[in-house]
Design a protein around this motif. Structure first.
Motif, short mmCIF file in Angstrom:
data_model
loop_
_atom_site.label_atom_id
_atom_site.label_comp_id
_atom_site.label_asym_id
_atom_site.label_seq_id
_atom_site.Cartn_x
_atom_site.Cartn_y
_atom_site.Cartn_z
N GLY A 124 38.83 -93.17 66.09
CA GLY A 124 40.15 -92.91 66.67
C GLY A 124 40.24 -91.54 67.31
O GLY A 124 40.87 -91.37 68.35
N SER A 125 39.58 -90.56 66.70
CA SER A 125 39.57 -89.22 67.26
C SER A 125 38.85 -89.18 68.60
O SER A 125 39.30 -88.52 69.55
CB SER A 125 38.90 -88.25 66.28
N LEU A 126 37.73 -89.90 68.71
CA LEU A 126 36.98 -89.94 69.97
C LEU A 126 37.80 -90.60 71.06
O LEU A 126 37.81 -90.14 72.21
CB LEU A 126 35.66 -90.68 69.77
N VAL A 127 38.50 -91.66 70.71
CA VAL A 127 39.35 -92.36 71.69
C VAL A 127 40.44 -91.42 72.20
O VAL A 127 40.71 -91.35 73.41
CB VAL A 127 39.97 -93.62 71.06
N LYS A 128 41.05 -90.67 71.28
CA LYS A 128 42.13 -89.77 71.69
C LYS A 128 41.58 -88.65 72.57
O LYS A 128 42.25 -88.20 73.50
CB LYS A 128 42.82 -89.19 70.47
N ARG A 129 40.37 -88.17 72.29
CA ARG A 129 39.79 -87.12 73.12
C ARG A 129 39.62 -87.58 74.56
O ARG A 129 39.89 -86.82 75.49
CB ARG A 129 38.43 -86.69 72.56
N VAL A 130 39.17 -88.81 74.74
CA VAL A 130 39.00 -89.35 76.10
C VAL A 130 40.34 -89.42 76.81
O VAL A 130 40.48 -89.00 77.97
CB VAL A 130 38.34 -90.74 76.05
N ASN A 131 41.35 -89.94 76.12
CA ASN A 131 42.68 -90.07 76.74
C ASN A 131 43.28 -88.71 77.07
O ASN A 131 43.87 -88.50 78.13
CB ASN A 131 43.60 -90.84 75.81
N LYS A 132 43.14 -87.75 76.15
CA LYS A 132 43.74 -86.43 76.37
C LYS A 132 43.02 -85.67 77.48
O LYS A 132 43.63 -84.84 78.15
CB LYS A 132 43.70 -85.61 75.07
N PHE A 133 41.73 -85.95 77.69
CA PHE A 133 40.97 -85.24 78.72
C PHE A 133 41.52 -85.52 80.10
O PHE A 133 41.76 -84.60 80.89
CB PHE A 133 39.50 -85.63 78.64
N SER A 134 41.76 -86.79 80.41
CA SER A 134 42.28 -87.14 81.73
C SER A 134 43.73 -86.66 81.89
O SER A 134 44.12 -86.18 82.96
CB SER A 134 42.20 -88.65 81.98
N ARG A 135 44.52 -86.74 80.82
CA ARG A 135 45.89 -86.25 80.90
C ARG A 135 45.93 -84.73 81.03
O ARG A 135 46.83 -84.17 81.66
CB ARG A 135 46.68 -86.70 79.67
N SER A 136 44.95 -84.06 80.44
CA SER A 136 44.87 -82.61 80.58
C SER A 136 44.61 -82.21 82.02
O SER A 136 45.16 -81.23 82.51
CB SER A 136 43.76 -82.04 79.68
N PHE A 137 43.76 -82.98 82.71
CA PHE A 137 43.55 -82.70 84.14
C PHE A 137 44.85 -82.82 84.90
O PHE A 137 45.17 -81.96 85.74
CB PHE A 137 42.52 -83.66 84.74
N GLU A 138 45.62 -83.87 84.64
CA GLU A 138 46.90 -84.05 85.32
C GLU A 138 47.81 -82.86 85.08
O GLU A 138 48.41 -82.31 86.01
CB GLU A 138 47.57 -85.33 84.83
N GLY A 139 47.91 -82.43 83.80
CA GLY A 139 48.78 -81.31 83.48
C GLY A 139 48.33 -80.01 84.10
O GLY A 139 49.14 -79.26 84.67
N ILE A 140 47.02 -79.73 84.03
CA ILE A 140 46.49 -78.48 84.58
C ILE A 140 46.59 -78.47 86.11
O ILE A 140 46.94 -77.46 86.71
CB ILE A 140 45.04 -78.27 84.12
N ALA A 141 46.28 -79.61 86.74
CA ALA A 141 46.38 -79.69 88.20
C ALA A 141 47.81 -79.47 88.67
O ALA A 141 48.06 -78.77 89.66
CB ALA A 141 45.87 -81.05 88.68
N ASP A 142 48.78 -80.06 87.96
CA ASP A 142 50.19 -79.86 88.32
C ASP A 142 50.59 -78.40 88.16
O ASP A 142 51.28 -77.84 89.02
CB ASP A 142 51.08 -80.74 87.44
N LEU A 143 50.16 -77.78 87.06
CA LEU A 143 50.53 -76.38 86.81
C LEU A 143 49.95 -75.46 87.87
O LEU A 143 50.65 -74.58 88.40
CB LEU A 143 50.05 -75.96 85.42
N ILE A 144 48.67 -75.65 88.19
CA ILE A 144 48.04 -74.78 89.18
C ILE A 144 48.64 -74.99 90.56
O ILE A 144 48.95 -74.03 91.28
CB ILE A 144 46.51 -75.03 89.21
N THR A 145 48.83 -76.25 90.93
CA THR A 145 49.29 -76.57 92.29
C THR A 145 50.77 -76.27 92.49
O THR A 145 51.15 -75.58 93.44
CB THR A 145 49.03 -78.06 92.59
N PHE A 146 51.60 -76.76 91.60
CA PHE A 146 53.04 -76.72 91.83
C PHE A 146 53.75 -75.56 91.11
O PHE A 146 54.95 -75.37 91.30
CB PHE A 146 53.68 -78.04 91.41
N ASP A 147 53.01 -74.83 90.30
CA ASP A 147 53.66 -73.73 89.58
C ASP A 147 52.95 -72.39 89.84
O ASP A 147 53.54 -71.50 90.44
CB ASP A 147 53.70 -74.04 88.07
N PHE A 148 51.71 -72.24 89.39
CA PHE A 148 51.04 -70.96 89.53
C PHE A 148 50.86 -70.55 90.99
O PHE A 148 51.12 -69.41 91.36
CB PHE A 148 49.67 -70.99 88.84
N LEU A 149 50.43 -71.49 91.82
CA LEU A 149 50.23 -71.19 93.25
C LEU A 149 51.56 -70.86 93.92
O LEU A 149 51.66 -69.89 94.69
CB LEU A 149 49.56 -72.37 93.95
#
Length: 426
Positions: A124-149
């Motif tokens: 279950g932990s491995l499954v959650k890591r995979v799911n959180k990895f792609s969602r982390s990209f979405e969150g980080i990309a949004d922050l860099i693009t629409f907030d920090f920049l």
């Protein structure tokens, strides 16, 4: 270690994002252009109020001039609307594709790990890591693009504009922004280890839940309900504590940030009054300064929260990055060949094997299985019967010795060809 994981996370994200160069170009250039356009209405509102101040009274000429300025502002708003709509639709094309590619990469890399890796980690932990990895990209990309920049562009542009009004405004703003950003960074670095622990505890909780549900029959048959209930309760209580602690840390800084904003508002307007008294500012300048100060407040208020969200996303992503940086235990050797089976003769030649280099299971084992021969392995539990089969399938590599199929050393052939030629019914 944390910095290395961060660099590796960025490297993985960039490798997947750069597959869509046109979308990246449109998004980055769109944010740059759209942010600058959004700052332009304040300049025309300054002109609008300056006209009112100097008009001396209502007249058709003044009204026409004011209406002309309003149409210019409308044109700017429509231009901004077009830019952001195009940008967001392109982003809707870009991010889901990168997230899909990341999940595919995680899936492919995870399955290449050896069976022992999965025995030592909660599924279950491995499954959650995979799911959180792609969602982390979405969150980080949004922050860099629409907030920090956008924050960076806003600060630079507003500082330049206010500097033309009076360099003192620019100086006050730069000092205030630098101090607040520095304190944001220091506080976020202090909070990061706790965010990492929270993320790890969340994965552990999910792993316990998934494994408990998977083994529900055993829990009931072996009277383990109360024990598992208490174990899961300990995990959720630990997660509750870390959530409360990290959220409180965020609130402490936001409380301080509000005071910083009050002081900037007071300082800028106090300076404006002094300069107006000396005849250096107009009514429109007050409107411009207040509009830009409020814009800075809005950006910087969210900026502190965005920094904390950024590090939370990085903490989530690092859990999967740890899997990527861990090499596969069993891989094809360089220039591995396809296994070619004609007769099916199997030879174990002085094979020895230990689990985790401490528990010796097989020592100097020799066995030849002739083509067409059927054999049975008989022995007490833990004697190594299943291990012999797993060594033949290269689920584990031998500690010493060799295994041959039709004279071909199985460690020198591709894993896929080995599994294609050896049938296994568990």
């Amino acid at each position: 270690m944390q910095k290395n994981l961060s660099r590796q996370t960025y490297k993985i994200f960039w490798q997947h994002a750069k597959r869509y160069p046109f979308a990246l170009f449109v998004i980055i250039s769109g944010v740059l252009l759209g942010t600058l356009v959004n700052l332009m209405p304040a300049l025309f509102y300054k002109e609008f109020f300056d006209v009112l101040q100097t008009a001396g009274g209502p007249s058709a000429a003044v009204a026409d001039e004011l209406v002309s300025i309003l149409f210019k502002i409308l044109g700017i708003f429509l231009t901004s609307w077009v830019i952001w709509r195009v940008l967001l639709f392109v982003n809707n094309y870009f991010q889901p594709r990168v997230m899909r590619d990341l999940m595919d990469t995680c899936f492919a890399y995870l399955h290449k790990h050896s069976p022992s890796y999965f025995h030592n980690n909660f599924v279950g932990s491995l499954v959650k890591r995979v799911n959180k990895f792609s969602r982390s990209f979405e969150g980080i990309a949004d922050l860099i693009t629409f907030d920090f920049l956008r924050v960076a562009i806003d600060i630079v542009a507003i500082t330049i504009v206010l500097g033309f009004q009076n360099v003192k405004f620019a100086a006050v703003l730069v000092v205030w922004v630098v101090i607040l950003m520095f304190l944001n960074y220091v506080w976020s670095m202090y909070k990061l280890p706790y965010d990492t622990k929270r993320s790890e505890q969340d994965s552990k909780k999910t792993g316990i839940l998934a494994d408990s549900i998977t083994n529900h029959d055993n829990i009931k048959l072996f009277n383990g309900y109360e024990r598992e209930k208490a174990y899961f309760g300990e995990a959720t209580e630990r997660l509750r504590y870390l959530n409360t602690f990290t959220w409180n840390l965020g609130q402490y800084f936001e409380t301080f940030q509000v005071l910083m904003m009050f002081f900037l508002e007071f300082g800028m307007m106090y300076l404006a009054v002094i300069l107006w008294k000396d005849g250096l500012l107009t009514l429109g300048d007050f409107v411009l300064i207040q509009t830009y100060v409020l814009a800075i407040f809005h950006k910087m208020w969210n900026f502190g929260r965005h920094i904390r969200n950024y590090y939370e996303h990085m903490a989530d992503a690092k859990e999967m990055t740890e899997i990527f940086v861990e090499s596969h235990a069993i891989v094809d050797v360089k220039n591995a060949k396809e296994l070619c089976v004609e007769k099916g003769k199997i030879v174990f030649d002085s094979v020895s094997f230990s689990y985790n280099k401490t528990r010796r299971v097989i020592r100097n084992f020799n066995l030849t299985i002739k083509p067409g021969e059927r054999i049975a392995l008989v022995g007490h539990s833990g004697a190594g019967k299943s291990t012999i089969v797993k060594l033949l399938l290269r689920s584990h590599d031998v500690s010493s010795g060799k295994i041959f199929i039709d004279g071909q050393k199985i460690s020198h052939v591709t894993l896929e060809s080995l599994w294609q030629n050896v049938s296994y019914v568990p």
